[in-house]
Design a protein around this motif. Structure first.
Motif, PDB file in Angstrom:
ATOM      1  N   UNK A 155      94.919  15.922  21.021  1.00  0.00           N
ATOM      2  CA  UNK A 155      94.560  16.726  19.858  1.00  0.00           C
ATOM      3  C   UNK A 155      95.043  18.170  19.973  1.00  0.00           C
ATOM      4  N   UNK A 156      95.377  18.596  21.183  1.00  0.00           N
ATOM      5  CA  UNK A 156      95.888  19.952  21.385  1.00  0.00           C
ATOM      6  C   UNK A 156      97.413  19.991  21.358  1.00  0.00           C
ATOM      7  N   UNK A 157      98.052  18.983  21.961  1.00  0.00           N
ATOM      8  CA  UNK A 157      99.493  19.074  22.208  1.00  0.00           C
ATOM      9  C   UNK A 157     100.355  18.087  21.428  1.00  0.00           C
ATOM     10  N   UNK A 158      99.785  16.984  20.949  1.00  0.00           N
ATOM     11  CA  UNK A 158     100.587  15.966  20.267  1.00  0.00           C
ATOM     12  C   UNK A 158     100.747  16.351  18.799  1.00  0.00           C
ATOM     13  N   UNK A 159     101.997  16.445  18.337  1.00  0.00           N
ATOM     14  CA  UNK A 159     102.259  16.875  16.962  1.00  0.00           C
ATOM     15  C   UNK A 159     101.624  15.942  15.923  1.00  0.00           C
ATOM     16  N   UNK A 160     101.413  14.695  16.275  1.00  0.00           N
ATOM     17  CA  UNK A 160     100.815  13.743  15.326  1.00  0.00           C
ATOM     18  C   UNK A 160      99.328  14.009  15.101  1.00  0.00           C
ATOM     19  N   UNK A 161      98.666  14.614  16.078  1.00  0.00           N
ATOM     20  CA  UNK A 161      97.213  14.799  16.004  1.00  0.00           C
ATOM     21  C   UNK A 161      96.785  16.259  16.051  1.00  0.00           C
ATOM     22  N   UNK A 162      97.709  17.119  16.416  1.00  0.00           N
ATOM     23  CA  UNK A 162      97.344  18.524  16.603  1.00  0.00           C
ATOM     24  C   UNK A 162      96.798  19.124  15.308  1.00  0.00           C
ATOM     25  N   UNK A 163      95.710  19.856  15.422  1.00  0.00           N
ATOM     26  CA  UNK A 163      95.098  20.507  14.269  1.00  0.00           C
ATOM     27  C   UNK A 163      93.965  19.719  13.648  1.00  0.00           C
ATOM     28  N   UNK A 164      93.806  18.441  14.028  1.00  0.00           N
ATOM     29  CA  UNK A 164      92.687  17.663  13.507  1.00  0.00           C
ATOM     30  C   UNK A 164      91.369  18.186  14.072  1.00  0.00           C
ATOM     31  N   UNK A 165      90.357  18.215  13.230  1.00  0.00           N
ATOM     32  CA  UNK A 165      89.017  18.633  13.663  1.00  0.00           C
ATOM     33  C   UNK A 165      88.260  17.412  14.181  1.00  0.00           C
ATOM     34  N   UNK A 166      88.805  16.816  15.223  1.00  0.00           N
ATOM     35  CA  UNK A 166      88.249  15.590  15.776  1.00  0.00           C
ATOM     36  C   UNK A 166      88.175  15.717  17.294  1.00  0.00           C
ATOM     37  N   UNK A 167      87.101  15.188  17.876  1.00  0.00           N
ATOM     38  CA  UNK A 167      86.948  15.141  19.324  1.00  0.00           C
ATOM     39  C   UNK A 167      86.733  13.695  19.745  1.00  0.00           C
ATOM     40  N   UNK A 168      87.120  13.384  20.983  1.00  0.00           N
ATOM     41  CA  UNK A 168      86.946  12.033  21.490  1.00  0.00           C
ATOM     42  C   UNK A 168      86.332  12.030  22.869  1.00  0.00           C
ATOM     43  N   UNK A 169      85.428  11.100  23.103  1.00  0.00           N
ATOM     44  CA  UNK A 169      84.792  10.953  24.412  1.00  0.00           C
ATOM     45  C   UNK A 169      84.777   9.484  24.790  1.00  0.00           C
ATOM     46  N   UNK A 170      85.228   9.184  26.004  1.00  0.00           N
ATOM     47  CA  UNK A 170      85.297   7.805  26.473  1.00  0.00           C
ATOM     48  C   UNK A 170      84.013   7.415  27.186  1.00  0.00           C
ATOM     49  N   UNK A 171      83.590   6.190  26.940  1.00  0.00           N
ATOM     50  CA  UNK A 171      82.407   5.629  27.604  1.00  0.00           C
ATOM     51  C   UNK A 171      82.667   4.148  27.817  1.00  0.00           C
ATOM     52  N   UNK A 172      82.860   3.758  29.061  1.00  0.00           N
ATOM     53  CA  UNK A 172      83.169   2.365  29.349  1.00  0.00           C
ATOM     54  C   UNK A 172      84.486   1.907  28.757  1.00  0.00           C
ATOM     55  N   UNK A 173      85.434   2.817  28.608  1.00  0.00           N
ATOM     56  CA  UNK A 173      86.734   2.485  28.032  1.00  0.00           C
ATOM     57  C   UNK A 173      86.763   2.487  26.523  1.00  0.00           C
ATOM     58  N   UNK A 174      85.604   2.706  25.881  1.00  0.00           N
ATOM     59  CA  UNK A 174      85.551   2.849  24.429  1.00  0.00           C
ATOM     60  C   UNK A 174      85.621   4.338  24.096  1.00  0.00           C
ATOM     61  N   UNK A 175      86.588   4.738  23.282  1.00  0.00           N
ATOM     62  CA  UNK A 175      86.723   6.139  22.888  1.00  0.00           C
ATOM     63  C   UNK A 175      85.955   6.350  21.583  1.00  0.00           C
ATOM     64  N   UNK A 176      84.980   7.257  21.626  1.00  0.00           N
ATOM     65  CA  UNK A 176      84.147   7.569  20.469  1.00  0.00           C
ATOM     66  C   UNK A 176      84.660   8.853  19.826  1.00  0.00           C
ATOM     67  N   UNK A 177      85.085   8.760  18.562  1.00  0.00           N
ATOM     68  CA  UNK A 177      85.621   9.902  17.841  1.00  0.00           C
ATOM     69  C   UNK A 177      84.567  10.471  16.898  1.00  0.00           C
ATOM     70  N   UNK A 178      84.469  11.786  16.853  1.00  0.00           N
ATOM     71  CA  UNK A 178      83.597  12.480  15.907  1.00  0.00           C
ATOM     72  C   UNK A 178      84.375  13.623  15.279  1.00  0.00           C
ATOM     73  N   UNK A 179      83.930  14.069  14.099  1.00  0.00           N
ATOM     74  CA  UNK A 179      84.575  15.206  13.455  1.00  0.00           C
ATOM     75  C   UNK A 179      84.888  14.935  12.003  1.00  0.00           C
TER      76      UNK A 179
END
Length: 238
Positions: free
Chosen positions: A28-52
């Motif tokens: 979300x910081x460096x990839x041009x495809x995702x940069x600027x999105x107001x989204x965060x992700x946290x992994x838990x047991x290999x499942x990535x949970x997105x919020x924003x």
């Protein structure tokens, strides 16, 4: 995941989740495809949970696609608002604990988490295309005819919606340890669900994985004449 691989230890799983969370943050910081999105992700047991928040559904779909290609990701779940709107999420067979507190719990047994009491082996009391997400977590293995429920999920999801499935892997002891389990599943079962001969209700796999104990699947409904690219299927199925 190779056949017969053992699940990770809790310590290794926690370290992998920490690394995945950092990798998602970097996207979300460096990839041009995702940069600027107001989204965060946290992994838990290999499942990535997105919020924003995102402006359009295509932005969220792109985030799911990019993050889902990271090694170690088994599924991508979200509570992301699109255009300021909260997603409507059905949590089938939620019992006492829905996957997210804001999910609409659906179960035959009345608990404090259940908003709608319903038999999952029958037609569900919701209108067509009402849901943005549907969770079926440790549900399918309890149903003799789980395809009927899968078809109901197809009916209930709007275009671009996502069905999240978790079920014990058939080769792990958890699949047979519970005497209420009547079906055993594999990632190849998910392949059959996605393109079931004679069924007009077809699915495209967004992500399918196996951590040695659990089969994960994120599926989106598609039209009967939709052709899933062979490159996508090859990522997940033999």
């Amino acid at each position: 995941m190779r056949i017969g691989a053992a699940p990770m230890s809790e310590r290794r799983s926690a370290l992998c989740d920490e690394d995945l969370t950092a990798a998602v943050g970097d996207l979300f910081v460096h990839d041009d495809r995702l940069r600027g999105m107001e989204v965060k992700g946290e992994a838990d047991g290999g499942v990535v949970h997105l919020t924003g928040d995102v402006d359009e559904e295509a932005d969220l779909a792109r985030a799911r696609e990019v993050i889902g290609r990271l090694a170690g990701v088994h599924a991508v779940w979200d509570r992301v608002r699109v255009g300021g709107r909260e997603p409507l999420v059905l949590d089938l067979g939620c019992g006492d604990q829905p996957q997210y507190p804001t999910n609409l719990g659906v179960d035959l047994r009345r608990t404090g988490a259940v908003a709608v009491q319903a038999d999952l082996s029958r037609a569900l009391p919701f209108r067509d295309g009402c849901a943005d997400r549907i969770f079926a977590v440790h549900v399918l293995e309890h149903l003799l005819d789980f395809l009927a429920l899968v078809d109901e999920c197809h009916r209930l999801l709007r275009p671009g919606g996502v069905l999240h499935v978790l079920t014990p892997w058939w080769r792990h002891v958890n699949s047979v340890a519970d005497p209420t389990h009547v079906r055993m599943l594999d990632t190849q079962t998910v392949k059959g669900i996605c393109a079931r001969p004679g069924s007009p209700r077809r699915w495209s796999p967004l992500h399918v994985g196996n951590d040695g104990a659990t089969v994960f699947a994120d599926l989106t409904p598609v039209a009967a004449d939709h052709q899933v690219p062979a490159t996508r299927s090859a990522r997940f199925f033999d």
